[in-house]
Each structure stands twice: as C-alpha cells, then as structure tokens.
Design an enzyme around this catalytic site. Sequence first.
Site, mmCIF file in Angstrom:
data_model
loop_
_atom_site.group_PDB
_atom_site.id
_atom_site.type_symbol
_atom_site.label_atom_id
_atom_site.label_comp_id
_atom_site.label_asym_id
_atom_site.label_seq_id
_atom_site.Cartn_x
_atom_site.Cartn_y
_atom_site.Cartn_z
ATOM 1 N N ASP A 1 0.857 -1.174 0.000
ATOM 2 C CA ASP A 1 0.000 0.000 0.000
ATOM 3 C C ASP A 1 0.899 1.230 0.000
ATOM 4 O OD1 ASP A 1 -2.856 0.972 0.313
ATOM 5 O OD2 ASP A 1 -1.854 2.054 1.939
ATOM 6 N N ASP B 1 -2.582 9.233 -11.599
ATOM 7 C CA ASP B 1 -2.541 8.109 -12.531
ATOM 8 C C ASP B 1 -1.155 7.932 -13.134
ATOM 9 O OD1 ASP B 1 -5.199 7.633 -12.019
ATOM 10 O OD2 ASP B 1 -5.926 8.367 -13.964
ATOM 11 N N ASP C 1 -4.309 2.473 -4.739
ATOM 12 C CA ASP C 1 -2.853 2.510 -4.610
ATOM 13 C C ASP C 1 -2.339 1.244 -3.914
ATOM 14 O OD1 ASP C 1 -3.827 3.069 -2.079
ATOM 15 O OD2 ASP C 1 -2.364 4.632 -1.656
ATOM 16 N N ASN D 1 -2.756 12.793 -5.003
ATOM 17 C CA ASN D 1 -4.001 12.789 -5.771
ATOM 18 C C ASN D 1 -4.858 14.008 -5.426
ATOM 19 O OD1 ASN D 1 -4.814 11.066 -7.810
ATOM 20 N ND2 ASN D 1 -6.083 9.813 -6.498
ATOM 21 N N HIS E 1 -6.201 13.728 -10.303
ATOM 22 C CA HIS E 1 -6.153 12.311 -10.656
ATOM 23 C C HIS E 1 -5.246 12.024 -11.830
ATOM 24 C CE1 HIS E 1 -9.074 10.989 -7.731
ATOM 25 N NE2 HIS E 1 -9.800 12.043 -8.015
#
Length: 169
Positions: free
Chosen positions: A32, A49, A75, A40, A45
């Site tokens: 994680d 990304d 994530d 983010n 985003h």
Amino acid sequence: RTDELTGLANRRRFMVEFEGFLQEPGSVLIMDLDGFKPVNDSYGHEVGDQLLAQVANRLKRLIPERSLLARLGGDEFGALITGEDGFEIAQALRATLSYPFIVEGLELKLDVSIGEAKNLPGESLADQLLRRADEAMYQAKRTKAGVVTWSPEQEMINSYSLPVNDFIG
C-alpha cells in the site's frame, strides 16, 4: 484481467492465479503506497494516474520471472512470489520506490508499506494467506516498519483482541 492504467494483472487475475500459487513455496506481498492520497488530492487524478504507472514500472523490474505483480485497486498492489525470498524482494521493492518520481515537472516522494505472508504448500488456504499478508501490511503501516512478515505471534494477538464495545458497560 489486466489493469488498464498500469498494464499489470488486475485483482481478478491475481485471485485466479492464487489457487495455482498455493501449490508452490513462496510469499504473498500486499503493498500500500504511503503518501499517495495527498498527491491525488493536491495535483489531481491525472498526476496520480501517471504516478501509479511509474510505480508499476519500477515494481515490475524487480519481480522474478515466474511471479505475478498485480494492481489490486487504488494505490494497492499485490505480488505472488514463487520460490524466492519474499522478504528480500519486498525490501528491494521498497528501496526502488524511495527515489523521487518526476511527474509533469513535479518531484514526488512516496513510501510503501509491505506485508508478507509465506506460503507453505499444503498448509495454506488462499483467504488465510491473503489475510495474513494484509495484517502484516497494516502492521508495517502502523509501525512505519516498511516491511513486515506475518508470524504466528500476530495471529495470537489478533485472534484474542476484543472489540472496544466489549469493554463498555
């Protein structure tokens, strides 16, 4: 069966291949990203990304050939490491993510919390092994240890912990 953003296996393929993985010694890694949500939220985003795609590229370079790396969602990543030392690989994965990423001219830093659970053929069940790796990952996150391998002591602690409501009259 492929994550469109990263080109890695997706959660569905990870779970399908998990059954075959149980037949060989190895390790399950659950990863994680620490610090991804602020990226983010702050930069959007699209930047998030692009960052995830760069993370995936770094991770897949260190995954042994017979193993599987997947983006499980958001994530979170998972790896089925066959016949290798999962702890050493997890440390290498963490080290490669410690270097800054450059996305749209921004220097971004992340850390990762990784939980490992060792697979002993014939002794492990898929849901049990995933739960163990997940518990180890959360311990890594809580303690900021980076990489934690599940141990039976964790099982004892977790199996005997009571919900807070049990202590309230």
